[in-house]
Design a protein around this motif. Sequence first.
Motif, PDB file in Angstrom:
ATOM      1  N   ARG A  18       0.824  -1.208   0.000  1.00 29.10           N
ATOM      2  CA  ARG A  18       0.000   0.000   0.000  1.00 29.10           C
ATOM      3  C   ARG A  18       0.858   1.258   0.000  1.00 29.10           C
ATOM      4  NH1 ARG A  18      -5.276  -1.003   1.671  1.00 29.10           N
ATOM      5  NH2 ARG A  18      -5.681   1.059   0.733  1.00 29.10           N
ATOM      6  N   VAL A  19       0.225   2.374  -0.356  1.00 32.49           N
ATOM      7  CA  VAL A  19       0.836   3.703  -0.277  1.00 32.49           C
ATOM      8  C   VAL A  19       0.070   4.496   0.773  1.00 32.49           C
ATOM      9  CG1 VAL A  19       1.342   5.858  -1.479  1.00 32.49           C
ATOM     10  CG2 VAL A  19       1.565   3.675  -2.689  1.00 32.49           C
ATOM     11  N   ALA A  20       0.792   5.130   1.677  1.00 30.80           N
ATOM     12  CA  ALA A  20       0.170   5.919   2.738  1.00 30.80           C
ATOM     13  C   ALA A  20       0.684   7.352   2.697  1.00 30.80           C
ATOM     14  CB  ALA A  20       0.454   5.297   4.110  1.00 30.80           C
ATOM     15  N   VAL A  21      -0.203   8.288   3.015  1.00 31.17           N
ATOM     16  CA  VAL A  21       0.146   9.710   3.098  1.00 31.17           C
ATOM     17  C   VAL A  21      -0.312  10.214   4.459  1.00 31.17           C
ATOM     18  CG1 VAL A  21      -0.190  12.011   2.152  1.00 31.17           C
ATOM     19  CG2 VAL A  21      -0.091  10.044   0.613  1.00 31.17           C
ATOM     20  N   ARG A  22       0.628  10.747   5.223  1.00 30.40           N
ATOM     21  CA  ARG A  22       0.302  11.311   6.535  1.00 30.40           C
ATOM     22  C   ARG A  22       0.546  12.821   6.491  1.00 30.40           C
ATOM     23  NH1 ARG A  22       3.175   6.494   7.946  1.00 30.40           N
ATOM     24  NH2 ARG A  22       1.776   4.942   8.898  1.00 30.40           N
ATOM     25  N   VAL A  23      -0.505  13.589   6.742  1.00 33.70           N
ATOM     26  CA  VAL A  23      -0.434  15.048   6.704  1.00 33.70           C
ATOM     27  C   VAL A  23      -0.375  15.559   8.146  1.00 33.70           C
ATOM     28  CG1 VAL A  23      -1.579  17.160   5.967  1.00 33.70           C
ATOM     29  CG2 VAL A  23      -1.759  15.089   4.562  1.00 33.70           C
ATOM     30  N   ARG A  24       0.681  16.294   8.466  1.00 30.14           N
ATOM     31  CA  ARG A  24       0.880  16.782   9.836  1.00 30.14           C
ATOM     32  C   ARG A  24       0.994  18.302   9.862  1.00 30.14           C
ATOM     33  NH1 ARG A  24       5.735  17.595  12.953  1.00 30.14           N
ATOM     34  NH2 ARG A  24       5.328  17.447  15.201  1.00 30.14           N
ATOM     35  N   SER A  78      16.129  18.890   1.647  1.00 32.07           N
ATOM     36  CA  SER A  78      17.253  18.050   1.246  1.00 32.07           C
ATOM     37  C   SER A  78      17.012  16.585   1.607  1.00 32.07           C
ATOM     38  CB  SER A  78      18.538  18.550   1.917  1.00 32.07           C
ATOM     39  OG  SER A  78      19.641  17.733   1.585  1.00 32.07           O
ATOM     40  N   SER A  79      16.453  16.350   2.802  1.00 33.35           N
ATOM     41  CA  SER A  79      16.149  14.985   3.226  1.00 33.35           C
ATOM     42  C   SER A  79      15.104  14.349   2.315  1.00 33.35           C
ATOM     43  CB  SER A  79      15.652  14.988   4.673  1.00 33.35           C
ATOM     44  OG  SER A  79      15.266  13.693   5.079  1.00 33.35           O
ATOM     45  N   ALA A  80      14.078  15.112   1.962  1.00 31.27           N
ATOM     46  CA  ALA A  80      13.037  14.590   1.075  1.00 31.27           C
ATOM     47  C   ALA A  80      13.609  14.242  -0.289  1.00 31.27           C
ATOM     48  CB  ALA A  80      11.909  15.613   0.936  1.00 31.27           C
ATOM     49  N   GLN A  81      14.458  15.109  -0.814  1.00 34.83           N
ATOM     50  CA  GLN A  81      15.057  14.864  -2.126  1.00 34.83           C
ATOM     51  C   GLN A  81      15.953  13.636  -2.115  1.00 34.83           C
ATOM     52  OE1 GLN A  81      16.910  18.710  -2.635  1.00 34.83           O
ATOM     53  NE2 GLN A  81      15.201  19.529  -3.822  1.00 34.83           N
ATOM     54  N   GLY A  82      16.617  13.389  -0.990  1.00 29.91           N
ATOM     55  CA  GLY A  82      17.504  12.237  -0.900  1.00 29.91           C
ATOM     56  C   GLY A  82      16.773  10.916  -0.774  1.00 29.91           C
ATOM     57  N   ASN A  83      15.562  10.950  -0.185  1.00 26.13           N
ATOM     58  CA  ASN A  83      14.821   9.711   0.071  1.00 26.13           C
ATOM     59  C   ASN A  83      13.750   9.401  -0.962  1.00 26.13           C
ATOM     60  OD1 ASN A  83      16.169   9.013   2.535  1.00 26.13           O
ATOM     61  ND2 ASN A  83      14.980  10.594   3.589  1.00 26.13           N
ATOM     62  N   ALA A  84      13.364  10.396  -1.757  1.00 25.01           N
ATOM     63  CA  ALA A  84      12.299  10.203  -2.741  1.00 25.01           C
ATOM     64  C   ALA A  84      12.897   9.677  -4.043  1.00 25.01           C
ATOM     65  CB  ALA A  84      11.556  11.520  -2.969  1.00 25.01           C
ATOM     66  N   THR A  85      13.001   8.383  -4.163  1.00 23.31           N
ATOM     67  CA  THR A  85      13.599   7.771  -5.345  1.00 23.31           C
ATOM     68  C   THR A  85      12.542   7.503  -6.415  1.00 23.31           C
ATOM     69  OG1 THR A  85      13.350   5.578  -4.358  1.00 23.31           O
ATOM     70  CG2 THR A  85      15.437   6.716  -3.996  1.00 23.31           C
ATOM     71  N   GLY A  86      13.026   7.219  -7.619  1.00 24.56           N
ATOM     72  CA  GLY A  86      12.126   6.913  -8.720  1.00 24.56           C
ATOM     73  C   GLY A  86      11.240   8.096  -9.067  1.00 24.56           C
ATOM     74  N   ALA A 146       2.837  28.982   7.582  1.00 25.92           N
ATOM     75  CA  ALA A 146       2.125  27.709   7.514  1.00 25.92           C
ATOM     76  C   ALA A 146       3.127  26.642   7.109  1.00 25.92           C
ATOM     77  CB  ALA A 146       0.977  27.775   6.513  1.00 25.92           C
ATOM     78  N   TRP A 147       3.294  25.648   7.963  1.00 20.87           N
ATOM     79  CA  TRP A 147       4.207  24.536   7.685  1.00 20.87           C
ATOM     80  C   TRP A 147       3.425  23.244   7.847  1.00 20.87           C
ATOM     81  CZ3 TRP A 147      10.067  24.663   8.563  1.00 20.87           C
ATOM     82  CH2 TRP A 147      10.650  23.423   8.279  1.00 20.87           C
ATOM     83  N   ILE A 148       3.417  22.452   6.789  1.00 23.18           N
ATOM     84  CA  ILE A 148       2.734  21.162   6.793  1.00 23.18           C
ATOM     85  C   ILE A 148       3.714  20.106   6.313  1.00 23.18           C
ATOM     86  CG2 ILE A 148       0.727  19.870   5.953  1.00 23.18           C
ATOM     87  CD1 ILE A 148      -0.277  22.706   4.974  1.00 23.18           C
ATOM     88  N   ASP A 149       3.849  19.043   7.064  1.00 27.69           N
ATOM     89  CA  ASP A 149       4.672  17.909   6.629  1.00 27.69           C
ATOM     90  C   ASP A 149       3.777  16.869   5.969  1.00 27.69           C
ATOM     91  OD1 ASP A 149       7.182  18.773   7.333  1.00 27.69           O
ATOM     92  OD2 ASP A 149       7.157  17.845   9.319  1.00 27.69           O
ATOM     93  N   VAL A 150       4.149  16.447   4.772  1.00 25.36           N
ATOM     94  CA  VAL A 150       3.421  15.399   4.061  1.00 25.36           C
ATOM     95  C   VAL A 150       4.343  14.188   3.958  1.00 25.36           C
ATOM     96  CG1 VAL A 150       2.257  14.733   1.931  1.00 25.36           C
ATOM     97  CG2 VAL A 150       2.064  17.085   2.780  1.00 25.36           C
ATOM     98  N   GLU A 151       4.091  13.198   4.771  1.00 23.29           N
ATOM     99  CA  GLU A 151       4.909  11.985   4.773  1.00 23.29           C
ATOM    100  C   GLU A 151       4.315  10.963   3.817  1.00 23.29           C
ATOM    101  OE1 GLU A 151       6.508   8.454   7.802  1.00 23.29           O
ATOM    102  OE2 GLU A 151       5.124  10.008   8.525  1.00 23.29           O
ATOM    103  N   THR A 198       9.504  12.598   3.742  1.00 25.79           N
ATOM    104  CA  THR A 198       8.602  13.626   4.268  1.00 25.79           C
ATOM    105  C   THR A 198       8.830  14.918   3.508  1.00 25.79           C
ATOM    106  OG1 THR A 198       8.580  12.636   6.481  1.00 25.79           O
ATOM    107  CG2 THR A 198       7.912  14.941   6.301  1.00 25.79           C
ATOM    108  N   LEU A 199       7.796  15.379   2.838  1.00 25.66           N
ATOM    109  CA  LEU A 199       7.864  16.586   2.020  1.00 25.66           C
ATOM    110  C   LEU A 199       7.349  17.774   2.831  1.00 25.66           C
ATOM    111  CD1 LEU A 199       8.176  18.090  -0.673  1.00 25.66           C
ATOM    112  CD2 LEU A 199       5.910  17.240  -1.318  1.00 25.66           C
TER     113      LEU A 199
END
Length: 225
Positions: free
Chosen positions: A92-98, A121-129, A159-164, A177-178
Amino acid sequence: MAKSECLKIIVVAIGILLTFAGCATERHISPSLSESPRTGLDLKRPVLCAVFDGRASQEPKDAASTLQDDLRRIYGSSIEWNDYFMKTPHGRVAVRVRLVTLCATFGNRLVSTVAFANAVSSAQGNATGPWGTVVGDVSAQQSVLAGSLSGEGWWNGAAWIDVEVQDYRGDKPISFTLPIVAEHRESNMWGYRSGDKAARTAWQRSSVQLTRAMDSILRTVRDQE
């Protein structure tokens, strides 16, 4: 001392007190979305989704439920709602909005440009494909003020929202986490009204990026089915 002079002094004193009272007060806004319901994003297997209010000061109290209701209205059956802390099942694919920050304060910036840059930078490093394209497109549209700008003397809305995103469909899980962040400054010309405008404008800018991110996430899942 003349009566008129005393009256002027009282009026000035009240104005000063109101200004300082406004400076010490946070202004909050409800995170509502005005986007129209999406079409063409039907999925064979909906994305798991949850909204969580992670702010230290949770005002308004119903911020998470307001945002969730609007996301449900916009994305319909493309999203399957579940508990924020539920483990993502394999396949499955999950999206968590914080919600991280959603307000305006006088005299202090609420966003650390260093923290924001590190999060991107962390998001760019972990978001492959194909997820790398999602992160790149959304990150390029952020409205963050220059790091050298001071917040003193201004209402600083943020406004800061994390989208995992967790993609557990393949052999190797993908998780990133974007950060979606926007700032807006207003002078204290209108007191609380200026603070409300700073908070409202920051949220409006970030809400556009939030729906942009959700659109991209759902399209990516749809195109891989």
